[in-house]
Design a protein around this motif. Structure first.
Motif, PDB file in Angstrom:
ATOM      1  N   GLY A 239       1.784 -19.320 -18.240  1.00 44.74           N
ATOM      2  CA  GLY A 239       1.782 -19.374 -19.692  1.00 44.74           C
ATOM      3  C   GLY A 239       3.167 -19.667 -20.205  1.00 44.74           C
ATOM      4  O   GLY A 239       4.110 -19.869 -19.431  1.00 44.74           O
ATOM      5  N   ASN A 240       3.299 -19.707 -21.488  1.00 45.19           N
ATOM      6  CA  ASN A 240       4.594 -19.949 -22.103  1.00 45.19           C
ATOM      7  C   ASN A 240       4.881 -18.819 -23.108  1.00 45.19           C
ATOM      8  O   ASN A 240       4.594 -18.951 -24.281  1.00 45.19           O
ATOM      9  N   PRO A 241       5.391 -17.666 -22.616  1.00 43.43           N
ATOM     10  CA  PRO A 241       5.947 -17.468 -21.276  1.00 43.43           C
ATOM     11  C   PRO A 241       4.910 -16.966 -20.266  1.00 43.43           C
ATOM     12  O   PRO A 241       3.818 -16.538 -20.640  1.00 43.43           O
ATOM     13  N   SER A 242       5.305 -16.987 -18.996  1.00 43.49           N
ATOM     14  CA  SER A 242       4.484 -16.402 -17.936  1.00 43.49           C
ATOM     15  C   SER A 242       4.668 -14.881 -17.916  1.00 43.49           C
ATOM     16  O   SER A 242       5.586 -14.337 -18.550  1.00 43.49           O
ATOM     17  N   HIS A 243       3.785 -14.210 -17.192  1.00 39.41           N
ATOM     18  CA  HIS A 243       3.873 -12.762 -17.035  1.00 39.41           C
ATOM     19  C   HIS A 243       3.499 -12.375 -15.609  1.00 39.41           C
ATOM     20  O   HIS A 243       2.748 -13.107 -14.939  1.00 39.41           O
ATOM     21  N   VAL A 244       3.996 -11.252 -15.155  1.00 39.76           N
ATOM     22  CA  VAL A 244       3.544 -10.672 -13.896  1.00 39.76           C
ATOM     23  C   VAL A 244       2.458  -9.656 -14.217  1.00 39.76           C
ATOM     24  O   VAL A 244       2.665  -8.749 -15.025  1.00 39.76           O
ATOM     25  N   ARG A 245       1.305  -9.821 -13.589  1.00 36.39           N
ATOM     26  CA  ARG A 245       0.186  -8.907 -13.786  1.00 36.39           C
ATOM     27  C   ARG A 245      -0.104  -8.176 -12.476  1.00 36.39           C
ATOM     28  O   ARG A 245       0.274  -8.628 -11.393  1.00 36.39           O
ATOM     29  N   ALA A 246      -0.804  -7.040 -12.592  1.00 36.26           N
ATOM     30  CA  ALA A 246      -1.120  -6.265 -11.394  1.00 36.26           C
ATOM     31  C   ALA A 246      -2.387  -5.459 -11.610  1.00 36.26           C
ATOM     32  O   ALA A 246      -2.762  -5.127 -12.742  1.00 36.26           O
ATOM     33  N   VAL A 247      -3.052  -5.163 -10.500  1.00 33.65           N
ATOM     34  CA  VAL A 247      -4.171  -4.231 -10.490  1.00 33.65           C
ATOM     35  C   VAL A 247      -3.953  -3.227  -9.373  1.00 33.65           C
ATOM     36  O   VAL A 247      -3.255  -3.484  -8.390  1.00 33.65           O
ATOM     37  N   HIS A 248      -4.565  -2.068  -9.548  1.00 33.86           N
ATOM     38  CA  HIS A 248      -4.526  -0.979  -8.579  1.00 33.86           C
ATOM     39  C   HIS A 248      -5.904  -0.886  -7.942  1.00 33.86           C
ATOM     40  O   HIS A 248      -6.931  -0.876  -8.638  1.00 33.86           O
ATOM     41  N   LEU A 249      -5.952  -0.820  -6.613  1.00 37.14           N
ATOM     42  CA  LEU A 249      -7.206  -0.637  -5.901  1.00 37.14           C
ATOM     43  C   LEU A 249      -7.210   0.758  -5.277  1.00 37.14           C
ATOM     44  O   LEU A 249      -6.557   0.993  -4.258  1.00 37.14           O
ATOM     45  N   PRO A 250      -7.897   1.729  -5.893  1.00 37.85           N
ATOM     46  CA  PRO A 250      -7.886   3.124  -5.414  1.00 37.85           C
ATOM     47  C   PRO A 250      -8.923   3.321  -4.301  1.00 37.85           C
ATOM     48  O   PRO A 250     -10.058   3.734  -4.561  1.00 37.85           O
ATOM     49  N   PHE A 251      -8.531   3.087  -3.067  1.00 38.27           N
ATOM     50  CA  PHE A 251      -9.488   3.186  -1.960  1.00 38.27           C
ATOM     51  C   PHE A 251      -9.963   4.615  -1.743  1.00 38.27           C
ATOM     52  O   PHE A 251     -11.015   4.835  -1.136  1.00 38.27           O
ATOM     53  N   SER A 252      -9.213   5.597  -2.206  1.00 32.31           N
ATOM     54  CA  SER A 252      -9.639   6.990  -2.064  1.00 32.31           C
ATOM     55  C   SER A 252     -10.880   7.294  -2.886  1.00 32.31           C
ATOM     56  O   SER A 252     -11.576   8.287  -2.644  1.00 32.31           O
ATOM     57  N   GLN A 253     -11.190   6.442  -3.864  1.00 29.47           N
ATOM     58  CA  GLN A 253     -12.317   6.689  -4.763  1.00 29.47           C
ATOM     59  C   GLN A 253     -13.597   5.960  -4.321  1.00 29.47           C
ATOM     60  O   GLN A 253     -14.590   5.984  -5.038  1.00 29.47           O
ATOM     61  N   ARG A 254     -13.569   5.330  -3.145  1.00 35.39           N
ATOM     62  CA  ARG A 254     -14.773   4.646  -2.696  1.00 35.39           C
ATOM     63  C   ARG A 254     -15.869   5.649  -2.340  1.00 35.39           C
ATOM     64  O   ARG A 254     -15.566   6.755  -1.886  1.00 35.39           O
TER      65      ARG A 254
ATOM     66  N   ARG B 181       0.835  -1.199   0.000  1.00 37.33           N
ATOM     67  CA  ARG B 181       0.000   0.000   0.000  1.00 37.33           C
ATOM     68  C   ARG B 181       0.871   1.251   0.000  1.00 37.33           C
ATOM     69  O   ARG B 181       1.894   1.316   0.679  1.00 37.33           O
ATOM     70  N   HIS B 182       0.440   2.259  -0.762  1.00 33.36           N
ATOM     71  CA  HIS B 182       1.036   3.590  -0.773  1.00 33.36           C
ATOM     72  C   HIS B 182      -0.087   4.600  -0.619  1.00 33.36           C
ATOM     73  O   HIS B 182      -0.868   4.796  -1.539  1.00 33.36           O
ATOM     74  N   GLY B 183      -0.192   5.207   0.576  1.00 35.56           N
ATOM     75  CA  GLY B 183      -1.309   6.095   0.831  1.00 35.56           C
ATOM     76  C   GLY B 183      -2.619   5.321   0.755  1.00 35.56           C
ATOM     77  O   GLY B 183      -2.807   4.332   1.459  1.00 35.56           O
ATOM     78  N   SER B 184      -3.521   5.766  -0.114  1.00 33.47           N
ATOM     79  CA  SER B 184      -4.788   5.061  -0.288  1.00 33.47           C
ATOM     80  C   SER B 184      -4.774   4.165  -1.516  1.00 33.47           C
ATOM     81  O   SER B 184      -5.817   3.673  -1.947  1.00 33.47           O
ATOM     82  N   ASN B 185      -3.588   3.938  -2.075  1.00 35.85           N
ATOM     83  CA  ASN B 185      -3.438   3.067  -3.238  1.00 35.85           C
ATOM     84  C   ASN B 185      -2.917   1.700  -2.812  1.00 35.85           C
ATOM     85  O   ASN B 185      -1.917   1.610  -2.085  1.00 35.85           O
ATOM     86  N   VAL B 186      -3.550   0.645  -3.260  1.00 38.50           N
ATOM     87  CA  VAL B 186      -3.070  -0.715  -3.035  1.00 38.50           C
ATOM     88  C   VAL B 186      -2.715  -1.318  -4.385  1.00 38.50           C
ATOM     89  O   VAL B 186      -3.497  -1.244  -5.340  1.00 38.50           O
ATOM     90  N   LEU B 187      -1.526  -1.918  -4.456  1.00 37.98           N
ATOM     91  CA  LEU B 187      -1.104  -2.638  -5.656  1.00 37.98           C
ATOM     92  C   LEU B 187      -1.128  -4.126  -5.354  1.00 37.98           C
ATOM     93  O   LEU B 187      -0.532  -4.574  -4.371  1.00 37.98           O
ATOM     94  N   LEU B 188      -1.822  -4.886  -6.183  1.00 39.29           N
ATOM     95  CA  LEU B 188      -1.910  -6.343  -6.062  1.00 39.29           C
ATOM     96  C   LEU B 188      -1.262  -6.952  -7.295  1.00 39.29           C
ATOM     97  O   LEU B 188      -1.644  -6.631  -8.423  1.00 39.29           O
ATOM     98  N   ALA B 189      -0.284  -7.825  -7.105  1.00 39.00           N
ATOM     99  CA  ALA B 189       0.429  -8.453  -8.219  1.00 39.00           C
ATOM    100  C   ALA B 189       0.376  -9.964  -8.093  1.00 39.00           C
ATOM    101  O   ALA B 189       0.312 -10.508  -6.994  1.00 39.00           O
ATOM    102  N   TRP B 190       0.436 -10.647  -9.245  1.00 37.17           N
ATOM    103  CA  TRP B 190       0.405 -12.100  -9.264  1.00 37.17           C
ATOM    104  C   TRP B 190       1.061 -12.597 -10.551  1.00 37.17           C
ATOM    105  O   TRP B 190       1.340 -11.823 -11.468  1.00 37.17           O
ATOM    106  N   THR B 191       1.316 -13.903 -10.603  1.00 39.30           N
ATOM    107  CA  THR B 191       1.877 -14.536 -11.791  1.00 39.30           C
ATOM    108  C   THR B 191       0.761 -15.063 -12.671  1.00 39.30           C
ATOM    109  O   THR B 191      -0.113 -15.808 -12.209  1.00 39.30           O
ATOM    110  N   GLU B 192       0.794 -14.675 -13.937  1.00 39.62           N
ATOM    111  CA  GLU B 192      -0.117 -15.249 -14.924  1.00 39.62           C
ATOM    112  C   GLU B 192       0.620 -16.367 -15.632  1.00 39.62           C
ATOM    113  O   GLU B 192       1.587 -16.129 -16.357  1.00 39.62           O
TER     114      GLU B 192
END
Length: 402
Positions: free
Chosen positions: A387-402, A374-385
């Motif tokens: 595949g051949n090849p694999s990739h690192v993916r991520a989403v941002h959860l902007p809690f300030s916008q709730r 978490r950075h301030g009200s921003n949360v970054l979530l990352a995971w492995t997708e």
């Protein structure tokens, strides 16, 4: 062992209930190359540092980039090698500590055995620009498993805990014991390079291959791990550094999960001052579930656990405080051969918000473990997708916008 006593936990001084809803996840493009996997996220001043492994020169590299909530820095390489132990559940990390002091770790093979590998650490005094010569926190020299590391700020340097398999090696007094230990050492950075302090055994019989977790509370670090009793009860235990000494380990909650194997499903934890939260997976009584418990006194006592999953959890949890007393927990929920990374906001009084799918993934090992920061009200979530090849993916959860 005795269960940790119940804790009284106040959310705040107002009667207003906290917002327990989740914002809509927003995709974030990660600057990791093809074949990237095993992401790890940690907060830094002004943002989040995301690290991952990536193919390099017939081996692997540990790389990282910083995210300020909007843009990424140019990716950098900590180090690379051809003799690394690369694993879906036991993965490297880059951690920012204090005043430009960073630490990183990876796993390096020590022999021909499948699980013969060492923990290798390096430090940076300039915020990840340059790195010290590598050092090992353990001095046993055995070709056994050493891994599942947690690095945290400790005194004027860093602390490191890891799973240590030296008791699997043949000894001079009766041979191998086939029991994994939990060990701690301090880590310091100097002009001459990194150096590790004296090792301390925190628990001499623990589960073989579950991740560790550390919450850096104001009173001192609080270490969580999956324990292993003589009759194969493998619940989550806690020990903390209090008045210069590590406390006797005891269970966060007596789930009573008897399993004669390692579930490869460790706890996750976070701290905000002396408020501590821990999340974990259990399969006790044949009823898989993900649970969360809180402490208001630096990990001395915990609330009764709150179940947060939707009925078919695979575990692989992560958790962090959101800055208002509540915590965000994420886990894998099964759906046939597939799985989803689900999230839910939890309050210390046991109140829970609605769960939501944050990303689609797989229940197989290739999907790894989702990681958050978490950075301030921003949360970054990352995971492995996968595949051949694999990739690192991520989403941002902007809690300030709730």
């Amino acid at each position: 062992m005795l269960a940790v006593g119940a804790a009284v936990f106040a959310i705040g001084c107002t009667s207003d209930a906290p917002d327990l809803t989740l914002p809509e996840p927003q995709a974030v493009q990660v600057p990791a190359g093809p074949g990237a996997a095993q992401p790890f996220a940690a907060p830094i001043g002004g943002g989040i540092v995301l690290s991952w492994t990536e193919p390099a020169a017939e081996g692997h590299a540990l790389r990282f980039a910083a995210w300020d909530g909007t843009v990424w820095s140019e990716p950098r390489t900590v180090t690379s090698g051809r003799d690394w132990f690369v694993n879906w559940a036991d993965f490297p990390s880059v951690v920012a500590l204090d005043d430009g002091f960073w630490a990183a770790h990876w796993l390096q093979r020590s022999g021909p055995g499948t699980y013969a590998y060492d923990v290798v650490l390096t430090t940076s005094g300039d915020g990840g620009t340059t790195w010290s010569a590598p050092v090992r926190p353990h001095g046993d020299g055995t070709q056994t498993e050493h891994g599942f590391v947690s690095i945290f700020q400790h005194q004027d340097g860093a602390g490191v805990v890891w799973l240590d398999g030296r008791q699997y090696a043949d000894g001079n007094e009766g041979g191998a014991t086939n029991e994994m230990q939990l060990r701690f050492a301090s880590l310091h950075h100097a002009d001459t390079g990194a150096h590790a302090g004296t090792e301390t055994v925190l628990d001499d019989r623990i589960c073989d291959c579950c991740q560790t977790a550390v919450a850096a509370a104001t009173q001192g670090p609080v270490v969580f791990y999956r324990d292993r009793s003589p009759n194969e009860i493998r619940d989550i235990s806690v020990t903390r550094l209090a008045d210069g000494a590590w406390t006797q380990p005891r269970p966060v909650h007596q789930d009573g999960w008897e399993i004669n194997a390692c579930p490869v499903n460790g706890p996750a934890a976070d701290a905000d001052g002396d408020n501590v939260v821990v999340a974990w997976y259990t399969g006790a009584a044949g009823a898989p579930r993900v649970q969360v418990a809180f402490s208001a006194d630096g990990g001395a006592n915990f609330t009764a656990p709150t179940v947060v999953d939707d009925g078919q959890p695979a575990g692989r949890v992560d958790v962090l405080f959101l800055g208002n007393g509540t915590a965000l927990v994420v886990w894998l929920e099964r759906s046939g051969e597939d799985a989803a990374i689900r999230g839910r906001v939890v309050a210390p009084d046991g109140s829970v918000g609605p769960s939501a799918v944050l990303a689609s993934t797989t229940a197989g090992r290739a999907g790894g473990f989702p990681r958050m920061a978490r950075h301030g009200s921003n949360v970054l979530l990352a995971w492995t997708e996968p595949g051949n090849p694999s990739h690192v993916r991520a989403v941002h959860l902007p809690f300030s916008q709730r």
